[in-house]
Design a protein around this motif. Structure first.
Motif, mmCIF file in Angstrom:
data_model
loop_
_atom_site.group_PDB
_atom_site.id
_atom_site.type_symbol
_atom_site.label_atom_id
_atom_site.label_comp_id
_atom_site.label_asym_id
_atom_site.label_seq_id
_atom_site.Cartn_x
_atom_site.Cartn_y
_atom_site.Cartn_z
ATOM 1 N N GLN A 190 0.824 -1.202 0.000
ATOM 2 C CA GLN A 190 0.000 0.000 0.000
ATOM 3 C C GLN A 190 0.865 1.261 0.000
ATOM 4 O OE1 GLN A 190 -3.126 -0.162 -0.557
ATOM 5 N NE2 GLN A 190 -3.475 2.045 -0.497
ATOM 6 N N ILE B 285 0.612 4.202 -2.791
ATOM 7 C CA ILE B 285 0.464 5.631 -2.489
ATOM 8 C C ILE B 285 1.517 6.433 -3.238
ATOM 9 C CG2 ILE B 285 0.651 7.367 -0.672
ATOM 10 C CD1 ILE B 285 -0.512 5.273 1.265
ATOM 11 N N THR C 245 1.087 12.241 5.497
ATOM 12 C CA THR C 245 0.001 11.902 4.583
ATOM 13 C C THR C 245 -0.185 10.394 4.496
ATOM 14 O OG1 THR C 245 0.349 13.901 3.261
ATOM 15 C CG2 THR C 245 -0.804 12.078 2.198
ATOM 16 N N GLU D 71 -1.641 8.927 7.770
ATOM 17 C CA GLU D 71 -3.072 9.181 7.909
ATOM 18 C C GLU D 71 -3.886 8.212 7.071
ATOM 19 O OE1 GLU D 71 -6.309 12.831 7.282
ATOM 20 O OE2 GLU D 71 -4.158 13.172 6.987
ATOM 21 N N GLU D 72 -3.457 7.970 5.828
ATOM 22 C CA GLU D 72 -4.204 7.055 4.958
ATOM 23 C C GLU D 72 -4.113 5.619 5.458
ATOM 24 O OE1 GLU D 72 -4.218 5.481 0.314
ATOM 25 O OE2 GLU D 72 -3.598 7.543 0.783
ATOM 26 N N GLU E 24 -3.512 4.709 8.496
ATOM 27 C CA GLU E 24 -3.963 4.640 9.886
ATOM 28 C C GLU E 24 -2.932 3.946 10.776
ATOM 29 O OE1 GLU E 24 -7.794 2.776 9.773
ATOM 30 O OE2 GLU E 24 -8.804 4.575 9.026
#
Length: 237
Positions: free
Chosen positions: A9, A13, A25, A28-29, A31
């Motif tokens: 992941q 990104i 950033t 946050e995405e 978590e």
């Protein structure tokens, strides 16, 4: 989320963005904590992934690296299928055919366990009742856009007034019932929108327009944004 999934992941990104992505950033995405992101970045770099950047500034994925193909999640497959179904119903003839071909190609190489999420996705694009038929081959206009070439068109407006114009096509807006060519118009010396059902003929010229298409798109977007931000003067009268 398993660590292996999280590393993939992180790559996704980075691949999604052209500019540096900050650790905040990504954290946050995903978590997760910022410390976890930094640890994952370091792990990927150690494994030979060409990630450039540093903490506090951001990271970018170097050119020449790509993940193995078709590593889709279920959500990604549903998103792909929804988009392709929309193009099939709303796109011009060539794009509609290309969308159907894309579904077939993706389905042919997907693992068996993922195929139902593509072919049997429960996301529906309803049929359109009315559609303005293109008067010209939109594929040719898309080609002119890709090559940044000027186009000479014969056009009629909503009052049936006919003009001949030279335009710099920079994009196509696909609406529910119509398609609009976004272009700089040499006749009006301004950005204009031209419906494809009102273009009776066009010729792609040898000349390329003098500005980069990306720069023209930004100018057009800035104009739209400025127009939308104008105050409604009637409120103050």
């Amino acid at each position: 989320m398993r660590r292996a999934d999280r590393l993939l992941q992180v790559l996704q990104i980075l691949r999604r963005h052209r500019r540096p992505v900050t650790g905040e950033t990504m954290a946050e995405e995903l978590e997760v904590s910022l410390r976890t992101v930094y640890r994952d970045i370091n792990s990927l770099v150690t494994q030979g992934v060409p990630i450039r950047g540093e903490a506090g500034i951001g990271y970018v994925l170097g050119e020449g690296f790509d993940m193995p193909p078709l590593m889709f999640t279920v959500d990604e497959l549903e998103a792909v299928m929804l988009g392709l179904r929309w193009v099939t119903r709303r796109g011009d003839v060539q794009l509609s055919r290309a969308a159907r071909d894309s579904v077939a190609k993706i389905g042919a190489v997907l693992p068996e366990g993922l195929k139902p999420f593509l072919f049997d996705a429960g996301l529906v694009v309803p049929p359109r009742e009315e559609r303005a038929a293109d008067a010209v081959d939109v594929a040719g206009l898309r080609s002119a856009i890709r090559e940044s070439r000027k186009v000479q068109i014969q056009y009629r407006d909503e009052l049936e007034r006919r003009t001949e114009r030279t335009i710099w096509p920079i994009g196509i807006a696909y609406y529910e019932a119509t398609r609009n060519i976004i272009a700089w118009c040499e006749l009006r010396t301004a950005f204009r929108h031209f419906r494809t059902d009102r273009i009776s003929h066009f010729d792609i010229l040898k000349d390329r327009y003098p500005k980069r298409r990306k720069a023209l798109l930004k100018e057009w977007q800035d104009e739209l944004r400025a127009e939308q931000e104008k105050p409604d003067l009637d409120v103050f009268l």
